[in-house]
Design an enzyme around this catalytic site. Sequence first.
Site, PDB file in Angstrom:
ATOM      1  N   SER A 127       7.001   7.137  12.873  1.00 38.14           N
ATOM      2  CA  SER A 127       6.905   5.852  12.187  1.00 38.14           C
ATOM      3  C   SER A 127       7.600   4.702  12.919  1.00 38.14           C
ATOM      4  CB  SER A 127       7.520   6.049  10.811  1.00 38.14           C
ATOM      5  OG  SER A 127       8.054   4.877  10.313  1.00 38.14           O
ATOM      6  N   ASP A 149       0.796  -1.231   0.000  1.00 35.05           N
ATOM      7  CA  ASP A 149       0.000   0.000   0.000  1.00 35.05           C
ATOM      8  C   ASP A 149       0.830   1.284   0.000  1.00 35.05           C
ATOM      9  OD1 ASP A 149       1.033  -0.346   2.516  1.00 35.05           O
ATOM     10  OD2 ASP A 149      -0.853  -0.181   3.600  1.00 35.05           O
ATOM     11  N   HIS A 150       2.086   1.195   0.384  1.00 40.94           N
ATOM     12  CA  HIS A 150       2.899   2.416   0.491  1.00 40.94           C
ATOM     13  C   HIS A 150       3.566   2.787  -0.835  1.00 40.94           C
ATOM     14  CE1 HIS A 150       2.305   1.999   4.773  1.00 40.94           C
ATOM     15  NE2 HIS A 150       3.096   3.026   5.042  1.00 40.94           N
ATOM     16  N   ASP A 177       4.108  -1.182  11.181  1.00 40.79           N
ATOM     17  CA  ASP A 177       3.635   0.156  10.838  1.00 40.79           C
ATOM     18  C   ASP A 177       3.039   0.766  12.097  1.00 40.79           C
ATOM     19  OD1 ASP A 177       2.846   1.795   8.121  1.00 40.79           O
ATOM     20  OD2 ASP A 177       1.585   2.234   9.859  1.00 40.79           O
ATOM     21  N   ARG A 216      -0.151  12.864  10.199  1.00 36.28           N
ATOM     22  CA  ARG A 216       1.162  13.453  10.490  1.00 36.28           C
ATOM     23  C   ARG A 216       1.410  14.654   9.583  1.00 36.28           C
ATOM     24  NH1 ARG A 216       4.094   7.652  11.348  1.00 36.28           N
ATOM     25  NH2 ARG A 216       3.397   7.527  13.504  1.00 36.28           N
TER      26      ARG A 216
HETATM   27  C1  MIC Z   1       4.206   6.438   8.259  1.00 42.86           C
HETATM   28  O1  MIC Z   1       3.036   6.771   8.329  1.00 42.86           O
HETATM   29  O2  MIC Z   1       5.135   7.153   8.648  1.00 42.86           O
HETATM   30  C2  MIC Z   1       4.530   5.081   7.667  1.00 42.86           C
HETATM   31  C3  MIC Z   1       5.144   5.298   6.356  1.00 42.86           C
HETATM   32  O3  MIC Z   1       3.336   4.361   7.488  1.00 42.86           O
HETATM   33  C4  MIC Z   1       5.434   4.369   8.644  1.00 42.86           C
HETATM   34  C5  MIC Z   1       5.984   3.095   8.156  1.00 42.86           C
HETATM   35  C6  MIC Z   1       7.141   3.269   7.227  1.00 42.86           C
HETATM   36  O4  MIC Z   1       7.921   4.200   7.363  1.00 42.86           O
HETATM   37  O5  MIC Z   1       7.279   2.417   6.345  1.00 42.86           O
HETATM   38  C7  MIC Z   1       4.800   4.082  10.003  1.00 42.86           C
HETATM   39  O6  MIC Z   1       3.901   4.780  10.385  1.00 42.86           O
HETATM   40  O7  MIC Z   1       5.276   3.201  10.717  1.00 42.86           O
HETATM   41 FE1  SF4 Z   2       0.067   4.844   5.072  1.00 45.59          FE
HETATM   42 FE2  SF4 Z   2       1.398   5.552   7.266  1.00 45.59          FE
HETATM   43 FE3  SF4 Z   2      -0.062   7.317   5.933  1.00 45.59          FE
HETATM   44 FE4  SF4 Z   2      -1.262   5.418   7.261  1.00 45.59          FE
HETATM   45  S1  SF4 Z   2       0.004   7.040   8.125  1.00 45.59           S
HETATM   46  S2  SF4 Z   2      -1.753   6.090   5.204  1.00 45.59           S
HETATM   47  S3  SF4 Z   2       0.126   3.710   6.995  1.00 45.59           S
HETATM   48  S4  SF4 Z   2       1.768   6.286   5.184  1.00 45.59           S
END
Ligand code: MIC
Ligand code: SF4
Length: 668
Positions: A558, A87-88, A142, A402
């Site tokens: 993360s 999904d990323h 995650d 975030r």
């Molecule tokens: C995020 O929201 O920062 C991520 C990308 O989902 C990360 C995971 C990652 O860095 O692969 C997370 O939240 O753990």
């Molecule tokens: Fe994907 Fe992380 Fe964003 Fe959620 S917070 S949508 S898991 S990148």
Amino acid sequence: MSKDRSLLMQECSDALPERIVIIMGLTLTEKILKAHLVDGEYIKGQEIGIKIDQTLTQDATGTMAYLEFEAMGVPRVKTERSVAYIDHNTLQSGFENADDHRFIGSAAKKHGIYFSRPGNGICHQVHLERFGIPGKTLIGSDSHTPTGGGIGMIAIGAGGLDVAVAMGGGAYYITCPKVVKVNLTGKLRPWVAAKDVILEVLKRLYVKGGVGKVIEYVGEGVKTLSVPERATITNMGAELGATTSIFPSDEITKQFLKAQRREDDWTPLSADEDAVYDEELNIDLSELVPLAACPHSPDNVKSVEEIGKLKIDQVCIGSCTNSSLLDMLKVAHILKGKTIHPDVSLAIAPGSKQVLNMMAENGALATLIDAGARILESACGPCIGMGQSPNSKGISLRTFNRNFEGRSGTKDGQIYLVSPEMAAISAVNGFLTDPREIGDMPEFKLPEEFTINDNMVVPPASVEEMDSVEILRGPNIKPYPETSPLLETIDAPVSLKVGDNITTDHIMPAGAKILPLRSNVPKISQYCFAVCDESFPKRAERLGKSIIVGGSNYGQGSSREHAALAPLYLGVKAVLVKSFARIHRANLINAGILPLTFVNEADYDKINEGDELLLADIRQAIADGKSELIVVDKTNGAEIPVLCELSGRTKDIILAGGLLDYTRESMK
Ligand code: MIC
Ligand code: SF4
């Protein structure tokens, strides 16, 4: 005594020492954790090992997790259910992502893991819809894994290596948490959203407020919140630094699971009425107002009134926080018959194939397209900087969780985190708008039955067939970095000194350029700390070995273990800070990097970048179980007391040079 409490007493009397047999009520957190306790004593603040029922991975952390799982030599996962999501990294702007998807897909098939193909949706949204089960434990590579708390799971974000160990049947270790009671009363007023609830909690507790704690939601107000709304709240509880967040599993949960044709997965679960909590917070839902988290922190929360009539450039709706069908229906209602403001770009990513499918079926999708929305695939997308970066100094309203500096891909982008309702009406008006101005709100209901089609989830090969599955490995996939046992003495310079609240997005940025390198630690490490100091990787490599110094809440955000693996690859031996975020500290230990904290925070000022630091006979001291150590700053002569608090297990992990070596050794 409630029925579930007496049941638990029975279970506990088998599993726990007699003196714990219950004399006072239990929180829901305690009930689930105690029922899963496999190592240690249930004493708050001490390390406990819990049995893990389910795991999830996503692709940006998944390749490493499966490489680590392979390195352990366990042929098939030992969990009740493990799911690998893609999904990323779905841009596939080069061969790297597609190769990673094939690798993860083949590793999943071979080792007994369900594989959710790209396009099927964001891991947390899909897991909630199709796999999560109340009362079970889930860890995921995650940090937003706590989304599962919305249906009464203990769902925790962890590093990939911890997930690999859990897939192999190993326990997952956490500090036995304190439990915070969030007592919800009243009912949200029209156009005030679940997002505003979690923003209110962040406003009160800040980004460090949940460290070492589980946030448990109770009270009459709980009954007024649907599962997707609860999941928004537990999802963004990650921003409090909390171990996880949880709601009870009640009739509303049952209805949701029934609509997903999973009624059999439901069990009623709640805290005992006389449960004893460590802290308490009261929130009257009817008093909440629409809120926004202002740049650059999720706890920089203000009301629309306080922010004022802010002209905006972009709106993004989606992410694991706010991409449910319910969110999309609200957005469609607001956009119906309207056109988005000519100065605003609106991007919408529905959270899963199920959501997108149902929007197509009920016409909501056409409404969004009609209004001028740019429909993105069901994936993380802009949330992790994969496209849709705002213009220079651009003001972007996002329904995400975030808004750290630079995370959007535009260094001077100004990101505000808001509810889908506020996002949608603001996209129409061209400025930040209080959604209550919309007027009457219809009742938004979840369907009696969701459209179920799991054709994008590939089941694993059978036990008979698994040996013949070939693992498909692309050239971008490089092995886990080299590790070595803890040095006798660390004598090394400070390669970088940073301030407070350094996020993993600072340490190991993501985005369209860097994220495709997640399977290649040597390459990705060249971007380590790129947001703070682009010269860091080369300097660290030149120094050979070094130490990083930081402020409080170091490593928030993360779960990405790359924020530890890149420093490991660059020769970082220790990180000395005022305080750590939970997952990042665990990832450092797993990578064999020594996590140190100042005894006196003021000593932070005594060390400068470039200073030569000495930790003499550190190996012996740690082996002897000493937690207070002395760092000598050889450049200015200062003797600085520091703490290295390790449990018996984490001590052995550090001595071995990381969790991989420790696990290999303990399997011998
Ligand atoms: C995020 O929201 O920062 C991520 C990308 O989902 C990360 C995971 C990652 O860095 O692969 C997370 O939240 O753990
Ligand atoms: Fe994907 Fe992380 Fe964003 Fe959620 S917070 S949508 S898991 S990148």
